[in-house]
Design a protein around this motif. Structure first.
Motif, PDB file in Angstrom:
ATOM      1  N   MET A   1      -4.425  93.960  28.128  1.00 44.79           N
ATOM      2  CA  MET A   1      -5.833  93.841  27.751  1.00 44.79           C
ATOM      3  C   MET A   1      -6.256  92.378  27.515  1.00 44.79           C
ATOM      4  O   MET A   1      -7.345  92.123  27.030  1.00 44.79           O
ATOM      5  N   LEU A   2      -5.396  91.433  27.867  1.00 42.09           N
ATOM      6  CA  LEU A   2      -5.716  90.024  27.688  1.00 42.09           C
ATOM      7  C   LEU A   2      -7.004  89.705  28.439  1.00 42.09           C
ATOM      8  O   LEU A   2      -7.098  89.936  29.643  1.00 42.09           O
ATOM      9  N   PRO A   3      -8.024  89.181  27.726  1.00 43.23           N
ATOM     10  CA  PRO A   3      -9.297  88.893  28.395  1.00 43.23           C
ATOM     11  C   PRO A   3      -9.136  87.838  29.491  1.00 43.23           C
ATOM     12  O   PRO A   3      -8.416  86.854  29.316  1.00 43.23           O
ATOM     13  N   PRO A   4      -9.810  88.040  30.620  1.00 43.31           N
ATOM     14  CA  PRO A   4      -9.714  87.070  31.712  1.00 43.31           C
ATOM     15  C   PRO A   4     -10.320  85.712  31.357  1.00 43.31           C
ATOM     16  O   PRO A   4     -10.063  84.725  32.040  1.00 43.31           O
ATOM     17  N   SER A   5     -11.079  85.650  30.282  1.00 45.67           N
ATOM     18  CA  SER A   5     -11.719  84.389  29.888  1.00 45.67           C
ATOM     19  C   SER A   5     -10.696  83.316  29.499  1.00 45.67           C
ATOM     20  O   SER A   5     -11.025  82.136  29.432  1.00 45.67           O
ATOM     21  N   PHE A   6      -9.445  83.693  29.282  1.00 48.62           N
ATOM     22  CA  PHE A   6      -8.409  82.710  28.962  1.00 48.62           C
ATOM     23  C   PHE A   6      -7.995  81.927  30.204  1.00 48.62           C
ATOM     24  O   PHE A   6      -7.343  80.905  30.104  1.00 48.62           O
ATOM     25  N   GLY A   7      -8.348  82.436  31.373  1.00 53.66           N
ATOM     26  CA  GLY A   7      -8.022  81.732  32.605  1.00 53.66           C
ATOM     27  C   GLY A   7      -6.564  81.837  33.001  1.00 53.66           C
ATOM     28  O   GLY A   7      -6.055  81.033  33.772  1.00 53.66           O
ATOM     29  N   VAL A   8      -5.882  82.836  32.459  1.00 52.73           N
ATOM     30  CA  VAL A   8      -4.456  83.034  32.716  1.00 52.73           C
ATOM     31  C   VAL A   8      -4.257  84.512  33.052  1.00 52.73           C
ATOM     32  O   VAL A   8      -4.816  85.381  32.392  1.00 52.73           O
ATOM     33  N   THR A   9      -3.457  84.784  34.062  1.00 51.55           N
ATOM     34  CA  THR A   9      -3.208  86.182  34.386  1.00 51.55           C
ATOM     35  C   THR A   9      -2.239  86.789  33.377  1.00 51.55           C
ATOM     36  O   THR A   9      -1.449  86.073  32.752  1.00 51.55           O
ATOM     37  N   VAL A  10      -2.309  88.092  33.239  1.00 49.49           N
ATOM     38  CA  VAL A  10      -1.421  88.794  32.314  1.00 49.49           C
ATOM     39  C   VAL A  10       0.046  88.570  32.682  1.00 49.49           C
ATOM     40  O   VAL A  10       0.851  88.221  31.803  1.00 49.49           O
ATOM     41  N   PRO A  11       0.432  88.716  33.967  1.00 53.26           N
ATOM     42  CA  PRO A  11       1.846  88.482  34.291  1.00 53.26           C
ATOM     43  C   PRO A  11       2.299  87.056  33.970  1.00 53.26           C
ATOM     44  O   PRO A  11       3.417  86.858  33.479  1.00 53.26           O
ATOM     45  N   THR A  12       1.450  86.073  34.205  1.00 53.48           N
ATOM     46  CA  THR A  12       1.819  84.686  33.900  1.00 53.48           C
ATOM     47  C   THR A  12       2.021  84.502  32.413  1.00 53.48           C
ATOM     48  O   THR A  12       3.006  83.909  31.968  1.00 53.48           O
ATOM     49  N   ALA A  13       1.085  84.997  31.609  1.00 47.48           N
ATOM     50  CA  ALA A  13       1.192  84.844  30.154  1.00 47.48           C
ATOM     51  C   ALA A  13       2.448  85.539  29.628  1.00 47.48           C
ATOM     52  O   ALA A  13       3.190  84.964  28.828  1.00 47.48           O
ATOM     53  N   HIS A  14       2.701  86.750  30.083  1.00 47.61           N
ATOM     54  CA  HIS A  14       3.858  87.489  29.589  1.00 47.61           C
ATOM     55  C   HIS A  14       5.163  86.859  30.069  1.00 47.61           C
ATOM     56  O   HIS A  14       6.128  86.748  29.303  1.00 47.61           O
ATOM     57  N   ARG A  15       5.194  86.442  31.329  1.00 48.27           N
ATOM     58  CA  ARG A  15       6.406  85.810  31.865  1.00 48.27           C
ATOM     59  C   ARG A  15       6.722  84.525  31.096  1.00 48.27           C
ATOM     60  O   ARG A  15       7.855  84.283  30.700  1.00 48.27           O
ATOM     61  N   ARG A  16       5.687  83.702  30.843  1.00 49.39           N
ATOM     62  CA  ARG A  16       5.911  82.449  30.116  1.00 49.39           C
ATOM     63  C   ARG A  16       6.333  82.729  28.676  1.00 49.39           C
ATOM     64  O   ARG A  16       7.187  82.043  28.129  1.00 49.39           O
ATOM     65  N   PHE A  17       5.753  83.764  28.035  1.00 48.52           N
ATOM     66  CA  PHE A  17       6.179  84.167  26.698  1.00 48.52           C
ATOM     67  C   PHE A  17       7.674  84.495  26.706  1.00 48.52           C
ATOM     68  O   PHE A  17       8.417  84.070  25.818  1.00 48.52           O
ATOM     69  N   SER A  18       8.115  85.231  27.719  1.00 47.26           N
ATOM     70  CA  SER A  18       9.530  85.598  27.816  1.00 47.26           C
ATOM     71  C   SER A  18      10.409  84.366  28.003  1.00 47.26           C
ATOM     72  O   SER A  18      11.467  84.245  27.365  1.00 47.26           O
ATOM     73  N   VAL A  19       9.993  83.454  28.857  1.00 43.90           N
ATOM     74  CA  VAL A  19      10.759  82.220  29.094  1.00 43.90           C
ATOM     75  C   VAL A  19      10.845  81.407  27.815  1.00 43.90           C
ATOM     76  O   VAL A  19      11.910  80.898  27.451  1.00 43.90           O
ATOM     77  N   TRP A  20       9.716  81.276  27.116  1.00 46.46           N
ATOM     78  CA  TRP A  20       9.699  80.503  25.873  1.00 46.46           C
ATOM     79  C   TRP A  20      10.560  81.162  24.800  1.00 46.46           C
ATOM     80  O   TRP A  20      11.200  80.485  24.010  1.00 46.46           O
ATOM     81  N   THR A  21      10.571  82.484  24.765  1.00 40.86           N
ATOM     82  CA  THR A  21      11.400  83.195  23.799  1.00 40.86           C
ATOM     83  C   THR A  21      12.871  82.948  24.082  1.00 40.86           C
ATOM     84  O   THR A  21      13.646  82.640  23.171  1.00 40.86           O
ATOM     85  N   GLU A  22      13.262  83.062  25.348  1.00 41.02           N
ATOM     86  CA  GLU A  22      14.651  82.813  25.726  1.00 41.02           C
ATOM     87  C   GLU A  22      15.061  81.364  25.455  1.00 41.02           C
ATOM     88  O   GLU A  22      16.217  81.092  25.127  1.00 41.02           O
ATOM     89  N   ALA A  23      14.108  80.443  25.557  1.00 41.23           N
ATOM     90  CA  ALA A  23      14.388  79.020  25.315  1.00 41.23           C
ATOM     91  C   ALA A  23      14.409  78.682  23.826  1.00 41.23           C
ATOM     92  O   ALA A  23      14.720  77.554  23.462  1.00 41.23           O
ATOM     93  N   GLY A  24      14.074  79.644  22.969  1.00 41.66           N
ATOM     94  CA  GLY A  24      14.111  79.422  21.536  1.00 41.66           C
ATOM     95  C   GLY A  24      12.905  78.693  20.959  1.00 41.66           C
ATOM     96  O   GLY A  24      12.977  78.149  19.864  1.00 41.66           O
ATOM     97  N   LEU A  25      11.798  78.706  21.690  1.00 42.90           N
ATOM     98  CA  LEU A  25      10.601  77.995  21.228  1.00 42.90           C
ATOM     99  C   LEU A  25      10.138  78.474  19.857  1.00 42.90           C
ATOM    100  O   LEU A  25       9.856  77.675  18.975  1.00 42.90           O
ATOM    101  N   TRP A  26      10.083  79.759  19.660  1.00 43.96           N
ATOM    102  CA  TRP A  26       9.519  80.302  18.417  1.00 43.96           C
ATOM    103  C   TRP A  26      10.394  79.956  17.222  1.00 43.96           C
ATOM    104  O   TRP A  26       9.878  79.677  16.142  1.00 43.96           O
ATOM    105  N   ARG A  27      11.700  79.938  17.401  1.00 41.00           N
ATOM    106  CA  ARG A  27      12.594  79.552  16.294  1.00 41.00           C
ATOM    107  C   ARG A  27      12.398  78.081  15.946  1.00 41.00           C
ATOM    108  O   ARG A  27      12.448  77.706  14.785  1.00 41.00           O
TER     109      ARG A  27
END
Length: 86
Positions: free
Chosen positions: A58-84
């Motif tokens: 349900m990510l609004p398109p106004s962010f200018g980012v596709t849902v798969p891109t946002a979710h994929r990057r979230f996963s990459v950042w999580t695996e890279a330990g960004l949030w920690r």
């Protein structure tokens, strides 16, 4: 994307802390696709999903980012330990 909402979700001070922690963009192995998305726009979209409780799909398109891109990057950042590290 409304610049006011973007600046409220990810103010300049926060972005200055986060930007150096983001892993570099790595093209997808299957090739094709488009140029890399704007990192700040992707990060802002991820912050929106995480703080609002919005479903990824349900990510609004106004962010200018596709849902798969946002979710994929979230996963990459999580695996890279960004949030920690934040």
């Amino acid at each position: 994307m409304d610049d006011r909402l973007s600046k409220r979700l990810v103010p300049e001070e926060l972005w200055a802390l986060i930007e150096p922690l983001l892993p570099g963009f790595v093209p997808r192995p299957q090739g094709g696709g488009t140029a890399p998305a704007d990192e700040r726009a992707v990060f802002t979209a991820v912050v929106f999903v995480l703080t609002s409780g919005c479903a990824w799909r349900m990510l609004p398109p106004s962010f200018g980012v596709t849902v798969p891109t946002a979710h994929r990057r979230f996963s990459v950042w999580t695996e890279a330990g960004l949030w920690r590290r934040l």
